[in-house]
Design an enzyme around this catalytic site. Structure first.
Site, PDB file in Angstrom:
ATOM      1  N   HIS A   1       0.658  -1.310   0.132  1.00 23.03           N
ATOM      2  CA  HIS A   1       0.001  -0.093  -0.040  1.00 23.03           C
ATOM      3  C   HIS A   1       0.933   1.360   0.068  1.00 23.03           C
ATOM      4  CE1 HIS A   1      -3.376   2.673   1.372  1.00 23.03           C
ATOM      5  NE2 HIS A   1      -2.497   3.279   1.690  1.00 23.03           N
ATOM      6  N   GLU A   2       1.787   1.279   0.943  1.00 24.18           N
ATOM      7  CA  GLU A   2       2.517   2.568   1.145  1.00 24.18           C
ATOM      8  C   GLU A   2       3.376   2.819  -0.133  1.00 24.18           C
ATOM      9  OE1 GLU A   2       2.001   4.806   3.073  1.00 24.18           O
ATOM     10  OE2 GLU A   2       0.712   3.263   4.390  1.00 24.18           O
TER      11      GLU A   2
ATOM     12  N   HIS B   1       1.711   4.619  -2.843  1.00 22.29           N
ATOM     13  CA  HIS B   1       2.037   6.077  -2.632  1.00 22.29           C
ATOM     14  C   HIS B   1       3.397   6.545  -3.230  1.00 22.29           C
ATOM     15  CE1 HIS B   1      -1.591   6.825  -0.336  1.00 22.29           C
ATOM     16  NE2 HIS B   1      -1.067   6.016   0.583  1.00 22.29           N
TER      17      HIS B   1
ATOM     18  N   HIS C   1       3.447   7.027  -6.828  1.00 18.71           N
ATOM     19  CA  HIS C   1       2.828   7.913  -7.441  1.00 18.71           C
ATOM     20  C   HIS C   1       3.485   9.267  -7.086  1.00 18.71           C
ATOM     21  CE1 HIS C   1      -1.569  10.070  -6.703  1.00 18.71           C
ATOM     22  NE2 HIS C   1      -0.992  10.260  -7.886  1.00 18.71           N
TER      23      HIS C   1
HETATM   24 ZN    ZN Z   1      -2.538   5.259   2.395  1.00 20.31          ZN
END
Ligand code: ZN
Length: 656
Positions: free
Chosen positions: A446-447, A450, A453
């Site tokens: 998940h991290e 980011h 991105h």
């Molecule tokens: Zn998050």
């Protein structure tokens, strides 16, 4: 002070901050010089006699405040990950000053008058100009002098309260920790775990993680120890109730000054949701089915336990039911989830397959702590992309949770490539390899979503770089990246026994995926209850005050139809850091809002063959690389080819 490392750009690769040279006494002088420098730059822009243009106004603002930006970026990163008493003192002192500083820019009437005259035909410039106008109006640029003064006072008090809330919470994680003197009370934990909790005075201390259901509740066999742990968790930092109530009242007053009926209405206006009604319509579709699912799950747990369970029994018996129903033993998985392998052969591997990027450890580059690792990231053709900095371990000086932050923003304006960071809170073993839980593996992916991105950002201006998108959009790319955790080709590559190197047995893998929808009722209710609690605090009318915050909390959950004693909110008011010390006030709904886009995108990847370079390139080009440089829902449509529907999300969470 000539040697203050913040006064000049870092000469390390990618302008990685020179952590080895930074000392606590550098921060305050750097903040002071940084604010003074930026105010002078802004004054020059505001008092210019030239006709206002995009270049001499907006681009000039983007160029301003370099020292302040460098200082604040490093300071708040270290304050979150490796704080000290000294840093906490500086934070208390500097937070209200920074609020005053930002007000001094956004409430500058001459500057605002010039911004209103700027015009441009370039789409990326026009979008940024719109953002600036919106930021200034939302900060009070159009208000009368007395109203602006009141606004300044409100902002300053809110910033002080928010720092107090966060610091009390950090203290509570150890001060309200579960302490036992007899290791028998920790029955259910393995020996290594018990050993890692042992203190010099012979006691055993289990610190609180920052959510309601502590992971230990799934393992501790002594029911009374579970009760104590749970009660410590939900009752921590009791002084924060009053701070929260005060903050909610101040936010309502500020919203009214700015022309909004509530703080929630103010907050969602510049999000993709745009209106309170849109958020409530979505939440309304989820509450009923989620509570029904959780009640069904509770019945199964009571049957397993042989008695009516209490909230501190849920995790324990759900683990038992999961084992009985799926023969799924969370502990049996952990030897296959070794930290380094999860990253190199899992997280990085998936990114290489999708985007062609490669990762090289740079032991010559360091962070603020020996446990921090720096990786250089390159494109498939070998061209440099940026740095990825990883800080995986929990420590008493790190705040709870997991997050990504930028150390350097990508922008063409400054010719800067990105330096991005991931923080996790994995318990460091006393010795031997670090074995993760399945949840921690998910968090790592998940991290890193980011991080991608941030790393893939290809925009002109720092204001819209990488993850600088609305909050109810920012979780979307990170959630998409979670789909690769159990993707067969990826899982087979990283889930190998840390001693033997044997792949995870096929039947364990099957159980893992079969058990994925298990306990979804609990997870959805826990999340929605926190969302609706956030919502209730931020729908207070101006002038409305809450004398008894705990009673307010209960009444809010009942009114929303989500009060279910066995499943409390993931965060109660007193430790809801997202909304009282983070940027998520009236924004915790964002996770499920983003999940609509996430579920749609996962469908798209599956329809198009999954883990391929072509798919990765399309997602990278249309979405990840665009940062906040265009309307986010337009970027989504460009990627998906149509509007998002809620159906894939309902299906995934068993709510259809
Ligand atoms: Zn998050």
């Amino acid at each position: 002070m000539a040697e203050n490392p913040f006064f000049a750009p870092s000469d390390l690769p990618y302008e990685l901050p020179p952590f080895a040279d930074i000392r606590e006494e550098h921060y305050l002088p750097a903040f002071e010089r940084g604010m003074a420098e930026q105010l002078a730059e802004v004054e020059a822009i505001a008092s210019s006699t030239e006709t206002p243009t995009f270049e001499n106004t907006i681009a000039a603002l983007e160029r301003s405040g370099r020292i302040l930006d460098r200082t604040a970026t490093v300071f708040f990163s270290v304050a979150a990950s490796n704080t000290t008493d000294g840093i906490m003192e500086i934070e208390k002192e500097i937070s209200p000053q920074l609020t005053r500083h930002s007000d001094a820019i956004r409430l500058n009437r001459a500057l605002w008058a010039r911004i209103k005259q700027v015009a441009t035909d370039d789409p990326e410039e026009a979008w940024l100009l719109e953002k600036y106008r919106d930021d200034f109006i939302r900060a009070g640029a159009d208000l009368s002098e007395p109203d602006q003064n009141r606004l300044r006072a409100l902002n300053e008090e809110l910033s002080k309260l928010s720092t107090q809330f966060a610091q009390a919470l950090l203290k509570a994680s150890t001060e309200s920790a579960l302490v036992v003197s007899d290791p028998k009370e920790l029955d259910g934990f393995d020996e290594a775990k018990i050993e890692s909790l042992r203190q010099d005075d012979g006691t055993y201390v289990l610190p609180l993680l920052n959510f309601t259901c502590q992971p230990g509740l799934a393992q501790l066999t002594d029911r009374d120890v579970r009760r104590r742990l749970y009660e410590l968790s939900v009752g921590r930092a009791p002084g924060n109730f009053a701070i929260a109530a005060r903050m909610a009242a101040l936010r309502a007053e500020r919203a009214a000054l700015l022309g909004f009926p509530t703080h929630a209405a103010y907050t969602v206006a510049d999000q993709t949701a745009k209106t309170v009604e849109a958020v409530e319509e979505m939440l309304g579709q989820l509450v009923g089915p989620a509570v029904r699912n959780a009640k069904r799950e509770a019945e199964a747990l009571a049957e397993q336990a042989g008695f009516d369970i209490e909230p501190w029994d849920w995790s324990y018996y759900s683990e038992k039911v999961r084992q009985a129903r799926y023969d799924f033993d969370g502990a049996a998985m952990r030897p296959y989830f070794e930290l380094n392998r999860v990253y190199r052969d899992g997280v990085f591997f998936a990114a290489t397959k999708l985007y062609g990027v490669t990762f090289t450890e740079r032991p010559d580059l360091g962070g603020y702590h020996p446990d921090v690792t720096v990786f250089e990231v390159a494109n498939e053709d070998g061209s440099p992309l940026g740095l990825f900095v990883l800080d995986p371990y929990a420590r008493p000086t790190k705040r709870g949770g997991a997050w990504m932050n930028n150390l350097v923003d990508q922008s063409f304006l400054f010719g800067q490539r990105p330096v991005v960071m991931n923080n996790l809170n994995i318990t460091k073993p006393a010795s031997g390899p670090t074995l993760l839980t399945y949840d921690e593996v998910n968090t790592a992916f998940h991290e890193f979503g980011h991080a991608l991105h941030g790393l893939f950002s290809q925009v002109r201006f720092p204001r819209v770089s990488g993850t600088s998108v609305p909050r109810d959009f920012v979780e979307y790319p990170s959630q998409v990246n979670e789909m690769w955790v159990t993707w067969p080709e990826v899982l087979a590559n990283y889930a190998k026994h840390h001693e033997t190197g044997e792949p995870m047995p096929a039947e364990l893998v099957e159980k893992l995926t079969a058990a994925e929808t298990f306990n979804q009722g609990f997870k959805t209710v826990e999340y929605l209850a926190a969302t609706l609690l956030d919502w209730a605090w931020h729908k207070l009318a101006p002038g409305e005050t809450v004398a008894d915050p705990e009673a307010f909390e209960q009444a809010a959950l009942e009114a929303a139809g989500i009060a279910f004693p066995l499943v409390r909110p993931r965060y109660r008011t007193n430790y809801f850091a997202h909304i009282f010390s983070g940027g998520y006030s009236a924004g915790y709904y964002s996770y499920i809002w983003s999940e609509v886009l996430d579920a749609e995108s996962v469908e798209w990847f599956k329809e198009n063959g999954g883990l391929t370079r072509a798919n990765g390139d399309h997602f990278r080009r249309e979405l990840l690389s665009r940062g906040g440089s265009l309307d986010p829902l337009t970027a989504f449509r460009n990627f998906r080819g149509r509007e998002a529907s809620i159906q894939p999300l309902l299906k995934r969470r068993g709510l259809d």
